[in-house]
Design a protein around this motif. Structure first.
Motif, PDB file in Angstrom:
ATOM      1  N   VAL A   1      81.506  77.826  92.573  1.00 62.31           N
ATOM      2  CA  VAL A   1      80.713  79.025  92.291  1.00 62.31           C
ATOM      3  C   VAL A   1      79.368  78.957  93.008  1.00 62.31           C
ATOM      4  N   ALA A   2      78.737  77.782  93.008  1.00 59.14           N
ATOM      5  CA  ALA A   2      77.446  77.624  93.676  1.00 59.14           C
ATOM      6  C   ALA A   2      77.566  77.879  95.167  1.00 59.14           C
ATOM      7  N   GLU A   3      78.629  77.391  95.787  1.00 57.93           N
ATOM      8  CA  GLU A   3      78.793  77.535  97.234  1.00 57.93           C
ATOM      9  C   GLU A   3      79.290  78.916  97.630  1.00 57.93           C
ATOM     10  N   GLU A   4      80.083  79.543  96.775  1.00 53.34           N
ATOM     11  CA  GLU A   4      80.634  80.859  97.101  1.00 53.34           C
ATOM     12  C   GLU A   4      79.727  81.998  96.659  1.00 53.34           C
ATOM     13  N   GLY A   5      78.777  81.710  95.764  1.00 49.24           N
ATOM     14  CA  GLY A   5      77.856  82.747  95.320  1.00 49.24           C
ATOM     15  C   GLY A   5      78.443  83.718  94.314  1.00 49.24           C
ATOM     16  N   GLY A   6      79.556  83.376  93.707  1.00 49.49           N
ATOM     17  CA  GLY A   6      80.163  84.266  92.722  1.00 49.49           C
ATOM     18  C   GLY A   6      81.450  83.688  92.173  1.00 49.49           C
ATOM     19  N   PHE A   7      81.921  84.255  91.063  1.00 46.81           N
ATOM     20  CA  PHE A   7      83.104  83.727  90.396  1.00 46.81           C
ATOM     21  C   PHE A   7      84.400  84.151  91.079  1.00 46.81           C
ATOM     22  N   THR A   8      84.417  85.337  91.668  1.00 46.38           N
ATOM     23  CA  THR A   8      85.664  85.833  92.250  1.00 46.38           C
ATOM     24  C   THR A   8      86.124  84.962  93.412  1.00 46.38           C
ATOM     25  N   ARG A   9      85.220  84.733  94.372  1.00 41.85           N
ATOM     26  CA  ARG A   9      85.591  83.911  95.523  1.00 41.85           C
ATOM     27  C   ARG A   9      85.803  82.463  95.110  1.00 41.85           C
TER      28      ARG A   9
ATOM     29  N   GLY B   1      71.882  88.926  87.817  1.00 39.29           N
ATOM     30  CA  GLY B   1      71.810  89.795  88.987  1.00 39.29           C
ATOM     31  C   GLY B   1      73.187  90.154  89.520  1.00 39.29           C
ATOM     32  N   ARG B   2      73.184  90.801  90.685  1.00 36.40           N
ATOM     33  CA  ARG B   2      74.451  91.162  91.317  1.00 36.40           C
ATOM     34  C   ARG B   2      75.233  89.936  91.741  1.00 36.40           C
ATOM     35  N   SER B   3      74.528  88.935  92.270  1.00 37.23           N
ATOM     36  CA  SER B   3      75.171  87.700  92.669  1.00 37.23           C
ATOM     37  C   SER B   3      74.783  86.592  91.704  1.00 37.23           C
ATOM     38  N   VAL B   4      75.623  85.592  91.620  1.00 41.21           N
ATOM     39  CA  VAL B   4      75.361  84.456  90.740  1.00 41.21           C
ATOM     40  C   VAL B   4      74.448  83.479  91.463  1.00 41.21           C
ATOM     41  N   ARG B   5      73.386  83.070  90.794  1.00 43.17           N
ATOM     42  CA  ARG B   5      72.423  82.146  91.396  1.00 43.17           C
ATOM     43  C   ARG B   5      72.300  80.887  90.542  1.00 43.17           C
ATOM     44  N   LEU B   6      71.921  79.801  91.190  1.00 48.21           N
ATOM     45  CA  LEU B   6      71.663  78.569  90.461  1.00 48.21           C
ATOM     46  C   LEU B   6      70.352  78.680  89.695  1.00 48.21           C
TER      47      LEU B   6
END
Length: 302
Positions: free
Chosen positions: A12-20, A52-57
Motif C-alpha cells: 500500500v505504501a509503495e502503490e499509494g492506495g489499496f486497489t493497486r 485524502g484521495r490517496s493513501v499516505r503514510l
C-alpha cells in the motif's frame, strides 16, 4: 504480527492506495485493508492516512516502513539461501513486456513451465517506463522493454532486437519519393507516434530535443498497427520500427531518418544488483537461450 501484514503494508505504501496494492499481492482489497488494521491495532498507531484521495503514510508509518521492508527482505533471503542449497525451483516469477515485439513469450513461458511446474508465473503488459520502474522496485523479475543505446541504470540487459526507426508515409505522400530524410524535415510536420512512456517515443523526443524542436505529434496510439493505418490514410508521418514499416510495403513507404540515425533496441532486462531468486535466474537464463542477440539489424517495441 504476521509477514503478510507487513507485505500488505509495504504494498500500500509503495502503490499509494489499496486497489493497486491488492492487485499486486493478489488479494481482495477488503482483505488487505483488514490485515493492515490488525497491524495498526497491534502496534497501537495508525500507519496510513486515509482521509485524502490517496493513501499516505503517517509519521509512524514512515518510521515503520523501512523495518517492514527489512523484515520481508530477510525472509526472502532465508528462502533464497534454502533454495540455493536444495536446488529447488519454486515460488513466483513476475514477467513484464511491451505490447508489440517479435519475442515468442508464450513459447518461452510454456517451455519454462514444463521444466519447472512448481513455479508460478505472472505476465503483465505495460509501456517501457512503467516496466522499468517495476523492475527497479522489485514488482517484476524480468521484462521485455524498448531502450536506447545504453542499458537503463541499475539494470542488466540482453538485446534481442535492434533496428532503425523510420518515417512511414502513404505512397502518394510527398515524402514517399525520398529514400532518406533529415530529422529537420519532420519539424512542424504532423506526426503519428506511440505515446509518451514508450521506448520509441523516447527516442523520437530525445532526437528532436537535440535538434532544437519539439515533435508535432497529432495522433498517438498504443500499437504500431494503428499508427500504420493512420499513415495509410495520409493523416501524418508515422514513426515506426523499420522492419514493421517495411512489412507494410504494399501501403506504406519506409523513409530512413538520418542524421541522426534513429534506432530502437528491444531487450530483456532484469535487476543488476540485489537478490534474485533461483526461479527468476532460471527464467532469465532460458529467455537468453531462446532469444539470441541480433546479428545485424532486427525491434523497437513500446
Amino acid at each position: 504480527m504476521e509477514l503478510r501484514q507487513l507485505e500488505y503494508f509495504v504494498a500500500v505504501a509503495e502503490e499509494g492506495g489499496f486497489t493497486r496494492a491488492a492487485e499486486r499481492v493478489h488479494v481482495a482489497q477488503p482483505g488487505v485493508s483488514a490485515q493492515i488494521r490488525r497491524l495498526e491495532r497491534e502496534l497501537g498507531v495508525e500507519l496510513l492516512d486515509r482521509t485524502g484521495r490517496s493513501v499516505r503514510l503517517t509519521e509512524a508509518g514512515a518510521a515503520v516502513l523501512p523495518y517492514a521492508r527489512a523484515a520481508l527482505a530477510a525472509v526472502a533471503g532465508a528462502r533464497l539461501a534454502a533454495d540455493e542449497l536444495t536446488g529447488l525451483l519454486r515460488g513466483r516469477v513476475a514477467v513484464g513486456t511491451v505490447t508489440s515485439h517479435g519475442v515468442d513469450m508464450a513459447g518461452l513461458l510454456a517451455a519454462f513451465h514444463r521444466d519447472h511446474p512448481g513455479v508460478e508465473i505472472t505476465l503483465t503488459t505495460a509501456n517501457t517506463d512503467r516496466l522499468l520502474d517495476d523492475l527497479r522496485t522489485g514488482r517484476l523479475d524480468a521484462a521485455i522493454v524498448s531502450i536506447g543505446a545504453a542499458a537503463p541504470p541499475g539494470l542488466a540487459i540482453h538485446v534481442v532486437d535492434d533496428q532503425p526507426i523510420v518515417a512511414a508515409v502513404a505512397h502518394d505522400h510527398e515524402l514517399a519519393v525520398q529514400r532518406v530524410i533529415s530529422l529537420a524535415t519532420l519539424r512542424d510536420r504532423p506526426l503519428i507516434s506511440l505515446p509518451p512512456g514508450t521506448g520509441l517515443r523516447a527516442r523520437l523526443d530525445e532526437a528532436c530535443a537535440a535538434a532544437g524542436f519539439t515533435p508535432r505529434v497529432v495522433f498517438e496510439a498504443a500499437d504500431p498497427e494503428t499508427l500504420a493505418r493512420l499513415a495509410e490514410h495520409r493523416l501524418g508521418v508515422a514513426i515506426l520500427p523499420g522492419a514493421f514499416a517495411e512489412s507494410r510495403a504494399a501501403t506504406l513507404r519506409a523513409v530512413r531518418i538520418d542524421p541522426p540515425a534513429l534506432r530502437g533496441r528491444l531487450a530483456l532486462a532484469w535487476r543488476a544488483e540485489g537478490p534474485v531468486s533461483p526461479a527468476a535466474r532460471a527464467l532469465i537464463a532460458r529467455a537468453r537461450e531462446m532469444t539470441p542477440a541480433p546479428a545485424a539489424e532486427p525491434g523497437a517495441g513500446g
